[in-house]
Design a protein around this motif. Structure first.
Motif, PDB file in Angstrom:
ATOM      1  N   GLU A   1      14.685  -3.720  63.381  1.00 18.23           N
ATOM      2  CA  GLU A   1      15.703  -5.418  63.288  1.00 18.23           C
ATOM      3  C   GLU A   1      16.787  -5.105  63.057  1.00 18.23           C
TER       4      GLU A   1
ATOM      5  N   ASP B   1       7.888  -6.074  62.650  1.00 21.55           N
ATOM      6  CA  ASP B   1       8.434  -5.258  63.219  1.00 21.55           C
ATOM      7  C   ASP B   1       7.366  -4.655  62.749  1.00 21.55           C
TER       8      ASP B   1
ATOM      9  N   GLY C   1       9.277   4.543  59.659  1.00 16.17           N
ATOM     10  CA  GLY C   1      10.892   3.397  59.596  1.00 16.17           C
ATOM     11  C   GLY C   1      10.042   2.670  60.942  1.00 16.17           C
TER      12      GLY C   1
ATOM     13  N   GLY D   1      17.921  -4.391  58.199  1.00 19.28           N
ATOM     14  CA  GLY D   1      16.417  -3.307  58.490  1.00 19.28           C
ATOM     15  C   GLY D   1      16.385  -2.536  60.502  1.00 19.28           C
ATOM     16  N   ASP D   2      16.090  -2.135  60.004  1.00 19.92           N
ATOM     17  CA  ASP D   2      15.909  -0.586  61.440  1.00 19.92           C
ATOM     18  C   ASP D   2      14.346  -0.362  62.183  1.00 19.92           C
TER      19      ASP D   2
ATOM     20  N   ARG E   1      20.490  -3.924  53.647  1.00 15.70           N
ATOM     21  CA  ARG E   1      20.934  -3.627  55.023  1.00 15.70           C
ATOM     22  C   ARG E   1      20.134  -3.991  56.323  1.00 15.70           C
TER      23      ARG E   1
ATOM     24  N   ASN F   1      15.653  -5.230  50.476  1.00 12.02           N
ATOM     25  CA  ASN F   1      16.289  -4.474  50.922  1.00 12.02           C
ATOM     26  C   ASN F   1      18.019  -4.193  51.250  1.00 12.02           C
TER      27      ASN F   1
ATOM     28  N   TYR G   1      17.956  -8.328  53.326  1.00 15.14           N
ATOM     29  CA  TYR G   1      16.514  -8.451  53.852  1.00 15.14           C
ATOM     30  C   TYR G   1      15.391  -8.716  52.824  1.00 15.14           C
TER      31      TYR G   1
HETATM   32  N1  GLY Z   1      11.877  -1.905  59.710  1.00 10.98           N
HETATM   33  C1  GLY Z   1      11.511  -1.736  58.106  1.00 10.98           C
HETATM   34  C2  GLY Z   1      13.140  -0.683  57.036  1.00 10.98           C
HETATM   35  O1  GLY Z   1      14.302  -1.695  58.069  1.00 10.98           O
HETATM   36  O2  GLY Z   1      13.094  -1.117  56.039  1.00 10.98           O
END
Ligand code: GLY
Length: 423
Positions: free
Chosen positions: A297, A213, A227, A294-295, A292, A290, A274
């Motif tokens: 990912e 990322d 993010g 990823g965003d 959850r 994390n 994650y």
């Molecule tokens: N891409 C980083 C996050 O989801 O925390």
């Protein structure tokens, strides 16, 4: 089969798309903080509500009576949404509040790793007053400051990079110390970062393809933290800088974390975990956990998911995760288009259109983020607007396809053209 999806970004659009590919044809309902045009197209019903407004979420669940509730963002998990819903008999894909502390309380995460895992973490310190923090930073110029609570991925500051001197670091820490009573400081590590996400029912752990990322807003990894501005993955599920052995080391840390969480807290971790790692010269080190997907990912890995997403989620909720979760052997590249000025001073309310047919013909997938739909056009909000995903045999080919698709696209949005920076 009714599935209630919580969240409203491109990550949740990717979850909705994966669900909608299921042969079981689940009926999708969404609880969103802002209406997402992509999710609305796939959902039978939706409602707007605050991510921390648990009474509102519970009321919607009681109305819809879903068989499964799938969580995208961390806020409701940290607030205890799973506890509230499970107590009322709903099956959830996501951890209870006490387990979500792994992301929501970074001091808890470091203490947990030190006590139960014993490896794979950097040197770290917790400070409760500015005087001792000041003295520490003077003697440790190679430091990273991390607010303890949730910051949407935008809270980490490196001394000598975003914080040019110790006084700036003290001013940055001051409001966090006032609000949260403490701040985490870690030694700065050098290396490439990667995301290892797993599905888990609390016992079995199934890894997803590794993703890298890109968190900095501007090209060349400059500008403020975001993010995530884009991400890529490879057809062999590894990354050019992560060997099979390093992957196994990282996976071992995640597997042990799942096991030890249950031992320590007495309840199984069910959902997506994650691990955000940095590949150092001495192996992978966890920089964050994390609780959850990823965003962005999730967009990479869910676009590759060949297994039935309903089966995967339902088996997690049942505590018996299917072990043969399959992903296509293809590479992916994802880039976010964001409002100009994002993240510090995003231009909001800017209208733009998307050549949806052309993108589709070029094999580029569109995932809506924070946009409003206005008479067939889209309008920017303060957050990331749209993610584009390309899937090809190699990351080079995927990048080329995305470059081609965006070459003559003039739109009042910004995106990083250097994603991915292939090594
Ligand atoms: N891409 C980083 C996050 O989801 O925390």
């Amino acid at each position: 089969m009714k599935v209630l999806l919580v969240g409203s970004g491109a990550r949740e659009h990717a979850i909705a798309k994966a669900l909608s590919r299921s042969p079981q044809e689940p009926r999708i309902f969404a609880y969103m903080s802002t209406p997402n045009p992509g999710i609305i197209r796939l959902a039978e019903g939706w409602i707007e509500g605050g991510l921390n407004d648990l009474p509102s979420l519970v009321r919607y669940a009681q109305r819809v009576r879903p068989n499964l509730v799938v969580f995208g963002p961390e806020e409701p998990l940290a607030a205890g949404a799973v506890d509230e819903l499970e107590e009322r008999g709903f099956s959830c894909i996501g951890p209870r509040r006490i387990l979500a502390r792994l992301e929501a309380d970074k001091c808890f995460m470091r203490e947990f790793m030190a006590r139960y895992i014993g490896r794979g973490f950097p040197k770290w310190w917790v400070f409760e007053n500015l005087g001792t923090l000041h003295a520490h930073l003077l003697s440790h110029p190679n430091s990273v400051l991390k607010p303890v609570g949730l910051t949407g991925g935008k809270g980490v500051r490196v001394l000598g990079r975003q914080l040019t001197n110790v006084m700036e670091a003290i001013e940055y820490a001051r409001p966090y110390l006032e609000r949260e009573g403490k701040i985490l400081v870690e030694e700065k590590l050098t290396g490439e970062e990667f995301s290892l996400m797993v599905f888990t029912d609390g016992k079995k752990v199934v890894p997803m393809p590794l993703v890298q990322d890109y968190k900095y807003a501007r090209e060349g990894d400059t500008g403020p933290m975001t993010g995530g501005m884009g991400s890529y993955s490879c057809a062999d599920y590894l990354l050019p800088f992560v060997s099979q052995k390093d992957f196994e080391t990282a996976l071992g840390i995640v597997e042990e974390t799942v096991k030890k969480l249950e031992e320590a807290l007495g309840i199984p971790y069910r959902g997506v975990l994650y691990g955000q790692f940095i590949q150092t010269q001495s192996g992978p080190v966890v920089i964050e956990f994390n609780v959850r997907f990823g965003d962005p990912e999730a967009i990479n890995v869910l676009s590759l998911l060949e297994s039935d997403a309903v089966d995967v989620f339902a088996s997690i909720a049942a505590g018996d995760l299917v072990e043969d979760v399959r992903f296509s052997h293809l590479a992916t590249v994802c880039r976010y288009l964001v409002p100009r000025g994002y993240p510090d001073a995003p231009e909001t309310g800017v209208l733009f259109s998307l050549p949806l047919e052309k993108l589709s013909l070029a094999g580029i997938e569109v995932y809506f983020g924070s946009v409003q739909e206005v008479n067939g056009q889209f309008s920017t909000t303060a957050s990331r607007s749209v993610a584009l995903l390309s899937r090809r045999a190699t990351p080079q080919e995927a990048k080329h396809a995305l470059d081609e698709a965006l070459a003559d696209y003039t739109v009042p949005l910004y995106w990083r053209r250097d994603i991915p920076r292939l090594l």
